[in-house]
Design a protein around this motif. Structure first.
Motif, PDB file in Angstrom:
ATOM      1  N   HIS A 105       0.400 -19.534  -0.908  1.00  0.00           N
ATOM      2  CA  HIS A 105       1.749 -18.826  -1.415  1.00  0.00           C
ATOM      3  C   HIS A 105       2.790 -19.216  -0.535  1.00  0.00           C
ATOM      4  CE1 HIS A 105      -1.954 -16.752  -2.745  1.00  0.00           C
ATOM      5  NE2 HIS A 105      -1.384 -16.715  -3.995  1.00  0.00           N
ATOM      6  N   ALA A 106       3.348 -20.145  -0.646  1.00  0.00           N
ATOM      7  CA  ALA A 106       4.531 -20.832   0.321  1.00  0.00           C
ATOM      8  C   ALA A 106       5.571 -19.784   0.132  1.00  0.00           C
ATOM      9  CB  ALA A 106       4.868 -22.110  -0.293  1.00  0.00           C
ATOM     10  N   GLY A 107       6.311 -19.474   1.455  1.00  0.00           N
ATOM     11  CA  GLY A 107       7.275 -18.579   1.135  1.00  0.00           C
ATOM     12  C   GLY A 107       6.908 -17.008   1.516  1.00  0.00           C
ATOM     13  N   VAL A 108       5.928 -16.715   1.561  1.00  0.00           N
ATOM     14  CA  VAL A 108       5.320 -15.313   1.634  1.00  0.00           C
ATOM     15  C   VAL A 108       5.479 -14.784   3.019  1.00  0.00           C
ATOM     16  CG1 VAL A 108       3.334 -13.441   1.251  1.00  0.00           C
ATOM     17  CG2 VAL A 108       4.033 -15.099  -0.591  1.00  0.00           C
ATOM     18  N   THR A 109       6.089 -13.543   3.016  1.00  0.00           N
ATOM     19  CA  THR A 109       5.986 -13.024   4.477  1.00  0.00           C
ATOM     20  C   THR A 109       5.481 -11.673   4.434  1.00  0.00           C
ATOM     21  OG1 THR A 109       7.604 -14.310   5.312  1.00  0.00           O
ATOM     22  CG2 THR A 109       7.289 -12.283   6.648  1.00  0.00           C
ATOM     23  N   VAL A 110       4.682 -11.042   5.162  1.00  0.00           N
ATOM     24  CA  VAL A 110       4.045  -9.844   5.273  1.00  0.00           C
ATOM     25  C   VAL A 110       4.900  -9.156   6.362  1.00  0.00           C
ATOM     26  CG1 VAL A 110       2.206  -8.290   5.854  1.00  0.00           C
ATOM     27  CG2 VAL A 110       1.637 -10.520   4.889  1.00  0.00           C
ATOM     28  N   TYR A 138       5.329  -6.681   1.235  1.00  0.00           N
ATOM     29  CA  TYR A 138       5.876  -8.206   1.268  1.00  0.00           C
ATOM     30  C   TYR A 138       7.360  -8.285   1.084  1.00  0.00           C
ATOM     31  CZ  TYR A 138       0.936  -8.688  -0.400  1.00  0.00           C
ATOM     32  OH  TYR A 138      -0.479  -8.610  -0.618  1.00  0.00           O
ATOM     33  N   ASN A 139       7.908  -9.689   1.430  1.00  0.00           N
ATOM     34  CA  ASN A 139       9.241 -10.042   1.224  1.00  0.00           C
ATOM     35  C   ASN A 139       9.359 -10.261  -0.257  1.00  0.00           C
ATOM     36  OD1 ASN A 139       7.819 -12.432   1.213  1.00  0.00           O
ATOM     37  ND2 ASN A 139       9.087 -13.449   2.182  1.00  0.00           N
ATOM     38  N   ALA A 140      10.590 -10.437  -0.621  1.00  0.00           N
ATOM     39  CA  ALA A 140      10.938 -10.824  -1.885  1.00  0.00           C
ATOM     40  C   ALA A 140      10.040 -11.889  -2.674  1.00  0.00           C
ATOM     41  CB  ALA A 140      12.476 -11.198  -2.204  1.00  0.00           C
ATOM     42  N   ARG A 141       9.695 -12.793  -1.921  1.00  0.00           N
ATOM     43  CA  ARG A 141       8.866 -13.832  -2.291  1.00  0.00           C
ATOM     44  C   ARG A 141       7.523 -13.301  -2.778  1.00  0.00           C
ATOM     45  NH1 ARG A 141       8.153 -17.876  -5.897  1.00  0.00           N
ATOM     46  NH2 ARG A 141       6.606 -19.449  -5.050  1.00  0.00           N
ATOM     47  N   GLY A 142       6.999 -12.395  -1.826  1.00  0.00           N
ATOM     48  CA  GLY A 142       5.611 -11.915  -2.183  1.00  0.00           C
ATOM     49  C   GLY A 142       5.574 -10.874  -3.444  1.00  0.00           C
ATOM     50  N   ARG A 143       6.782 -10.146  -3.479  1.00  0.00           N
ATOM     51  CA  ARG A 143       6.933  -9.234  -4.714  1.00  0.00           C
ATOM     52  C   ARG A 143       7.077 -10.268  -5.793  1.00  0.00           C
ATOM     53  NH1 ARG A 143       9.881  -6.750  -0.625  1.00  0.00           N
ATOM     54  NH2 ARG A 143      12.046  -7.481  -1.873  1.00  0.00           N
ATOM     55  N   GLU A 144       7.879 -11.157  -5.977  1.00  0.00           N
ATOM     56  CA  GLU A 144       7.837 -12.060  -6.840  1.00  0.00           C
ATOM     57  C   GLU A 144       6.503 -12.690  -7.397  1.00  0.00           C
ATOM     58  OE1 GLU A 144       9.887 -16.672  -7.941  1.00  0.00           O
ATOM     59  OE2 GLU A 144      10.870 -15.336  -6.180  1.00  0.00           O
ATOM     60  N   LEU A 145       5.629 -13.066  -6.580  1.00  0.00           N
ATOM     61  CA  LEU A 145       4.439 -13.789  -6.992  1.00  0.00           C
ATOM     62  C   LEU A 145       3.621 -12.589  -7.434  1.00  0.00           C
ATOM     63  CD1 LEU A 145       4.002 -16.442  -4.271  1.00  0.00           C
ATOM     64  CD2 LEU A 145       4.555 -16.723  -6.481  1.00  0.00           C
ATOM     65  N   LEU A 174       1.569 -10.513  -5.543  1.00  0.00           N
ATOM     66  CA  LEU A 174       0.671 -10.339  -4.593  1.00  0.00           C
ATOM     67  C   LEU A 174       0.233  -8.760  -4.550  1.00  0.00           C
ATOM     68  CD1 LEU A 174       1.565 -12.916  -1.836  1.00  0.00           C
ATOM     69  CD2 LEU A 174      -0.059 -13.000  -3.575  1.00  0.00           C
ATOM     70  N   PRO A 175      -0.906  -8.788  -4.517  1.00  0.00           N
ATOM     71  CA  PRO A 175      -1.538  -7.250  -4.612  1.00  0.00           C
ATOM     72  C   PRO A 175      -1.079  -6.228  -3.457  1.00  0.00           C
ATOM     73  CG  PRO A 175      -3.269  -8.843  -4.872  1.00  0.00           C
ATOM     74  CD  PRO A 175      -2.267  -9.585  -4.484  1.00  0.00           C
ATOM     75  N   GLU A 176      -1.000  -5.142  -3.713  1.00  0.00           N
ATOM     76  CA  GLU A 176      -0.578  -4.054  -2.922  1.00  0.00           C
ATOM     77  C   GLU A 176      -1.831  -3.735  -1.681  1.00  0.00           C
ATOM     78  OE1 GLU A 176       0.708  -0.579  -4.946  1.00  0.00           O
ATOM     79  OE2 GLU A 176       2.457  -1.957  -5.723  1.00  0.00           O
ATOM     80  N   ASP A 188      -8.856  -6.295  -3.889  1.00  0.00           N
ATOM     81  CA  ASP A 188      -9.527  -4.938  -3.751  1.00  0.00           C
ATOM     82  C   ASP A 188     -10.032  -4.643  -5.302  1.00  0.00           C
ATOM     83  OD1 ASP A 188     -10.150  -2.263  -3.295  1.00  0.00           O
ATOM     84  OD2 ASP A 188      -8.154  -1.767  -2.409  1.00  0.00           O
ATOM     85  N   LEU A 189     -10.906  -4.695  -5.435  1.00  0.00           N
ATOM     86  CA  LEU A 189     -11.639  -4.323  -6.957  1.00  0.00           C
ATOM     87  C   LEU A 189     -11.283  -2.863  -7.078  1.00  0.00           C
ATOM     88  CD1 LEU A 189     -14.974  -6.292  -6.891  1.00  0.00           C
ATOM     89  CD2 LEU A 189     -13.007  -6.888  -7.988  1.00  0.00           C
ATOM     90  N   ARG A 190     -11.234  -2.251  -6.353  1.00  0.00           N
ATOM     91  CA  ARG A 190     -10.744  -0.709  -6.599  1.00  0.00           C
ATOM     92  C   ARG A 190      -9.586  -0.622  -7.340  1.00  0.00           C
ATOM     93  NH1 ARG A 190     -10.270   3.670  -1.776  1.00  0.00           N
ATOM     94  NH2 ARG A 190      -8.220   2.919  -1.664  1.00  0.00           N
ATOM     95  N   SER A 191      -8.771  -1.397  -7.098  1.00  0.00           N
ATOM     96  CA  SER A 191      -7.318  -1.598  -7.653  1.00  0.00           C
ATOM     97  C   SER A 191      -7.344  -1.879  -9.297  1.00  0.00           C
ATOM     98  CB  SER A 191      -6.278  -2.283  -7.136  1.00  0.00           C
ATOM     99  OG  SER A 191      -6.658  -3.677  -7.154  1.00  0.00           O
TER     100      SER A 191
END
Length: 388
Positions: A51-56, A78-85, A87-89, A148-151
């Motif tokens: 996931h290019a551009g993702v930052t935690v 996540y940064n904006a890129r992670g939220r855009e993709l 990605l799970p919480e 996380d299957l719990r989600s």
């Protein structure tokens, strides 16, 4: 991989496209060996591979679940890129974070990482989506990052809640689908892409059999029969010499074939159901190449109530054979051949639940499952069938 694989369902395909990492890239950095080393920096480098551009930017740990492998529930910010993709919480970081377990089980941690990198993208099975899978040969550590299957509010199976007939049938349908996919596949033979898979063997020779033979040492074996689970298993199965002969007999029988790809450890603690009832499979640390009857027998006896199993097992076995044919096996075993294989494989679960370390399964679980195999062994008269 098999050339005639059917296309994945849309839902599964979407998950694969979104979550399978680009494994051609080099490992980002040394894998963490301790839970405290799961940092924003490391998680960023791991997730960014697919996931290019993702930052935690922030990270919280809410649960650390110790076992054969340690599972750590993390909550990345996540940064904006992670939220855009999207990605799970929350994610599950799974690996060898207990040094003594990592040293003992490094090969099974590596197996699971290899499963998500090399095997699952090409097979039909509902498993947790994987965001990252890597092995560090220098340290013996392997880590997978899973959804996380719990989600998703899946229903996790537990040994205290045996399955209904419909649930067992659905699970067997799922097993038959991937068994058929790899049924006598050249990929499992010498020179095939999966030739590295270890064979299913109840008593392996050499280093790979250290645990198995260790549990058969007279004093070790006897110590397990003195635990509460032993009181629920008939004394005839406390005979250590008979158990060894029966396992060796099974090993010889299993070399006959036909071979397929096995999960290897299909008990309730490794199973779940999606909200629509689709069966899912956890803990791909013991998958092997071997005979279909290993998975089916181990599953049916461990998953059904003692009272239900003798009423349902024949119909469920017939159902499995029908689904094999449906998924493309041209000559599935006859019912009589299948029943013989089923009977012979009972001893595997009987042995391994009788000598199961409490560090791996708490005693209440061992007390629930060992008698299920013992009763099946009595019903099918395996004491006289094998191990004479």
């Amino acid at each position: 991989m098999p050339r005639n694989m059917r296309e994945l369902t849309c839902t599964a395909q979407e998950r694969v496209n979104m979550l399978v990492a680009n494994i051609s890239n080099p490992a980002p950095e040394r894998l963490p060996l301790h839970v405290e080393e799961i940092t924003t920096s490391w998680l960023t480098s791991a997730l960014a591979r697919g996931h290019a551009g993702v930052t935690v930017e922030s990270l919280a740990v809410s649960d650390v679940m110790y076992g054969t492998a340690t599972k750590v529930r993390v909550h990345p910010g996540y940064n904006a890129r992670g939220r855009e993709l999207g990605l799970p919480e929350s994610l599950i970081v799974k690996g060898g974070f207990v040094p003594e377990y990592r040293n003992l089980n490094a090969y099974i941690y590596e197996y699971e990482a290899r499963f998500f990198k090399e095997v699952h993208p090409h097979m039909h099975a509902n498993v947790p989506a994987c965001f990252y899978a890597e092995t560090d040969a220098r340290s013996g550590q392997s880590i997978v990052i899973l959804e996380d299957l719990r989600s998703r509010n899946v229903e996790f199976c537990r040994v205290q809640k045996p399955l209904t007939f419909a649930q067992a049938a659905a699970n067997l349908d799922a097993q038959a689908r991937w068994h058929a996919q790899f049924w006598q596949s050249p990929e499992l033979d010498s020179g095939g892409e999966l030739t590295w898979l270890a064979p299913q063997d109840p008593l392996p020779d050499g280093e790979s059999g250290t645990y198995h033979w260790g549990q058969l040492k007279p004093d070790v074996f006897a110590s397990y029969t003195q635990l509460p689970r032993g009181a629920a298993v008939p004394k005839r199965f406390h005979d250590r010499d008979w158990m060894e002969r029966a396992l060796l007999d099974l090993r010889a029988f299993d070399r006959i074939g036909p071979m397929t790809l096995l999960h290897g450890d299909v008990h309730l603690g490794n199973l779940y159901f999606d909200r629509d009832g689709t069966p899912g499979f956890l803990d791909w640390q013991s998958y092997r190449r071997g005979p279909w009857a290993h998975d089916v027998t181990y599953f049916l006896i461990s998953a059904l109530d003692i009272a239900d199993r003798p009423r349902w097992e024949r119909a469920l076995l017939e159902h499995y054979l029908e689904r094999l044919a449906f998924y493309g096996v041209k000559e599935p075993p006859s019912f009589e051949t299948a029943l013989e294989a089923y009977r012979r494989h009972i001893v595997y679960g009987l042995f391994f639940w009788l000598v199961n370390p409490v560090e791996w399964q708490v005693e209440v679980n061992n007390c629930a499952v060992a008698p299920r195999f013992a009763m099946a062994a009595l019903d099918h008269e395996i004491h006289d069938l094998i191990g004479r």
